[in-house]
Design an enzyme around this catalytic site. Structure first.
Site, PDB file in Angstrom:
ATOM      1  N   CYS A  75      25.939  29.041  29.538  1.00 45.09           N
ATOM      2  CA  CYS A  75      26.458  28.613  28.240  1.00 45.09           C
ATOM      3  C   CYS A  75      25.699  29.378  27.162  1.00 45.09           C
ATOM      4  CB  CYS A  75      26.384  27.093  28.065  1.00 45.09           C
ATOM      5  SG  CYS A  75      24.727  26.396  27.906  1.00 45.09           S
ATOM      6  N   ASP A  88      31.389  22.900  23.222  1.00 44.08           N
ATOM      7  CA  ASP A  88      29.959  22.759  22.950  1.00 44.08           C
ATOM      8  C   ASP A  88      29.738  21.466  22.159  1.00 44.08           C
ATOM      9  OD1 ASP A  88      27.285  22.982  22.320  1.00 44.08           O
ATOM     10  OD2 ASP A  88      27.428  25.090  21.716  1.00 44.08           O
ATOM     11  N   ARG A 112      25.560  22.293  27.965  1.00 44.45           N
ATOM     12  CA  ARG A 112      26.637  22.373  28.944  1.00 44.45           C
ATOM     13  C   ARG A 112      26.212  22.884  30.304  1.00 44.45           C
ATOM     14  NH1 ARG A 112      30.535  25.962  25.533  1.00 44.45           N
ATOM     15  NH2 ARG A 112      28.509  26.803  24.953  1.00 44.45           N
TER      16      ARG A 112
END
Length: 164
Positions: free
Chosen positions: A18, A130, A24
């Site tokens: 990420c 996100d 994440r």
């Protein structure tokens, strides 16, 4: 969805990527590792995670991400943020990124580079949003996506890596 062949027979390495490696990809890392262990694949499949930016290098995951995982019975305490290195392309069998920006940052899609949610049974090919600048609901949404996508990925790994 077919997996690329393992570079080393009997072993499979997955990198999750990420932006900062604090929300994440570490959530996916923790969930996927547990599901792999429960499926008896922990000795066969290794998981790492990283971010395309190094701002958080060495730090634990975001407190909200950790709280979301803890609340669902996972242990987020071992995570320390790492930065993606282009050498990881050769060191991993599969690089799974969380969104299209991450995909660009690692050099684009290919046989061994895909979106994590390519394995999502609900929305294949979607992005993992996100949650960093949002509230708790965003982290819960990410956890639901990560759990179902990890379940699907583990099923695929079990089917394709099991000796016939």
């Amino acid at each position: 969805m077919m997996l690329p062949a393992p570079r080393t027979p009997g072993h499979y390495r997955i990198a999750l990527v990420c932006l900062g490696n604090i929300c994440r990809s570490p959530m996916a890392h923790v969930v996927l590792e547990r599901q792999l262990a429960e499926a008896g694949l922990a000795g066969t499949v290794a998981v790492t995670s990283s971010g395309t930016g190094g701002w958080h290098e060495g730090n634990p995951m975001d407190e909200r991400a950790a709280a979301t995982l803890s609340g669902a019975g996972y242990d987020p305490t071992r995570h320390r943020a790492r930065t993606f290195d282009q050498d990881w392309h050769d060191a991993h069998d599969l690089v799974l990124v969380m969104d299209l920006a991450n995909l660009r940052d690692v050099g684009g899609a290919g046989e061994r580079v895909r979106l994590f949610r390519d394995f999502d049974p609900v929305e294949p090919g979607g992005e993992v949003p996100d949650p960093y600048y949002g509230g708790d609901a965003g982290f819960q949404e990410v956890l639901r996506m990560v759990e179902r996508t990890s379940t699907s990925l583990v099923t695929t790994l079990r089917e394709e890596l099991s000796p016939t």
